[in-house]
Design an enzyme around this catalytic site. Structure first.
Site, PDB file in Angstrom:
ATOM      1  N   CYS A 179       6.904   3.204  -3.151  1.00 20.36           N
ATOM      2  CA  CYS A 179       7.687   1.959  -3.252  1.00 20.36           C
ATOM      3  C   CYS A 179       9.167   2.159  -2.919  1.00 20.36           C
ATOM      4  CB  CYS A 179       7.540   1.366  -4.650  1.00 20.36           C
ATOM      5  SG  CYS A 179       5.833   1.094  -5.115  1.00 20.36           S
TER       6      CYS A 179
ATOM      7  N   HIS B  69      13.387  -3.032  -5.933  1.00 19.21           N
ATOM      8  CA  HIS B  69      11.947  -3.056  -5.672  1.00 19.21           C
ATOM      9  C   HIS B  69      11.286  -4.009  -6.661  1.00 19.21           C
ATOM     10  CE1 HIS B  69       7.843  -2.144  -5.233  1.00 19.21           C
ATOM     11  NE2 HIS B  69       7.752  -1.460  -6.363  1.00 19.21           N
TER      12      HIS B  69
ATOM     13  N   ASN C 176       3.629  -7.011  -6.193  1.00 18.48           N
ATOM     14  CA  ASN C 176       4.312  -5.777  -5.805  1.00 18.48           C
ATOM     15  C   ASN C 176       3.776  -5.351  -4.434  1.00 18.48           C
ATOM     16  OD1 ASN C 176       5.120  -3.121  -5.465  1.00 18.48           O
ATOM     17  ND2 ASN C 176       4.688  -2.510  -7.570  1.00 18.48           N
TER      18      ASN C 176
END
Ligand code: ACO
Length: 332
Positions: free
Chosen positions: A126, A259, A289
């Protein structure tokens, strides 16, 4: 005789952004129904209260990471008014490539016709997009490259265990891209990347190819509580690090774009920096996500809807598997 002054080194600035999301939007209600059919019990209430996620985009069969990366890249080039042939560096951040090699970046390069550009993937889960931006910034500053396409693209739906409710409700698919180019006006002010491999086991996809077969666990596994705690800690330390490098205070940040893992992580990070939630770009509610794609998707959305404007100071932050983290502070 004094030596002639050397010209100031180029600064990497954002010239355009773009996004690509799969057509299919899956609401929590639809996901809850689909999971119930597999005897996996969850609820919209649980997902929203623990994560802030209300829906995610999921790629259809046959749509790959390259397709999404190409779509985001074309949109970013269009926004920058730049031709693909003028790109001399193409980096794709992904941990869900369609194949081992050629890299996603090489496939995108071929589709765009960006012949001759350096092209490679980086894998920092990520944090991948923030890593890729830091790298592109460094290469532009040295003068070796002048126009970069930096892409975050993922199809996480292919590495989720749809029988594991603690992970499968959290993720979505998508891609975001930025055109970074050499300039003289302020662009990227500071960036830093970090990792702690000793803590890698809290977030893994351990499977691999060996002797013609996939071996090991091919699905994403996560210790959610450990990830949560570490994410909040490193997002704060990393923000303070790049702000100090640029001699700025947290309150001088117009937009925080971390993020997008969980709205509670976003809120906790903003609070630690003393920033109101109104100055955080939140997309996790609509995208879930999307790993390396989440930061460029959020940046593109906030630019398109007029929140992020020229001259503003924006802090991009990544955190994820590895364990990895990093920040890029820039003036738009
Ligand atoms: N629906 C209903 N119940 C669930 C679900 C679900 N989808 N998932 C877990 N539960 C249950 C658990 O089984 C547990 O039940 P029990 O108490 O009977 O055992 C209960 O909910 C609580 O589970 P916890 O894991 O303690 O829940 P927590 O409050 O920690 O929230 C979450 C879980 C949302 C994953 C949280 O830990 C978190 O956000 N962590 C951050 C991790 C993250 O965002 N990762 C994304 C990838 S990493 C990254 O991007 C940086």
């Amino acid at each position: 005789m004094p030596e002639p002054l050397s010209p100031a080194p180029p600064i990497a600035r954002v010239a355009g952004t773009g996004s690509a999301l799969p057509e299919r939007v899956v609401s929590n209600a639809e996901l809850v129904r689909e999971l119930a059919a597999r005897n996996v019990e969850t609820s919209d209430e649980w997902i929203v209260s623990r994560t802030g996620i209300r829906q995610r985009h999921l790629a259809a069969h046959g749509v790959g990471t390259v397709d999404l990366a190409e779509g985001a890249a074309r949109a970013a080039l269009n926004a920058a008014g730049a031709k693909a042939s003028s790109v001399d560096l193409l980096i794709v951040a992904t941990s869900t490539p369609d194949q081992v090699f050629p890299s996603t970046a090489c496939s995108v390069q071929a589709r765009l016709g960006a012949a001759g550009a350096a092209a490679f993937d980086i894998q920092a889960a990520c944090s991948g997009f923030v890593y890729a931006m830091s790298l592109a910034d460094a290469l532009i500053r040295t003068g070796s490259h002048r126009r970069a396409l930096v892409i975050g693209a993922e199809v996480y739906s292919r590495i989720l265990d749809w029988n594991d409710r603690s992970t499968c409700v959290l993720f979505g698919d998508g891609a975001g891209a930025v055109v970074l180019e050499a300039g003289t006006s302020p662009g990227i002010l500071a960036s830093r990347m970090h990792a702690d491999g000793a803590r890698g086991s809290i977030l893994t996809v351990a499977g691999r190819f060996n002797q013609g077969s996939a071996v090991g666990d091919p699905f994403l596994r996560m210790d959610g509580k450990a990830v949560f705690k570490l994410a909040v800690d490193v997002l704060e330390s990393s923000a303070r690090e790049v702000l100090a490098l640029a001699d700025l205070a947290p309150e001088q940040v117009d937009w925080l774009i971390p993020h997008q893992a969980n709205v509670r992580i976003l809120a906790a990070s903003a609070k630690r920096l003393g920033l109101p939630l109104e100055r955080v770009v939140v997309t996790v509610d609509r995208h879930g996500n999307t790993s390396a794609a989440s930061v460029p998707l959020a940046l593109d959305l906030a630019r398109s809807d007029g929140r992020v404007r020229p001259g503003q100071t924006v802090l991009l932050q990544g955190v994820g598997g590895g364990f990895t983290w990093g920040s890029v502070l820039l003036r738009m």
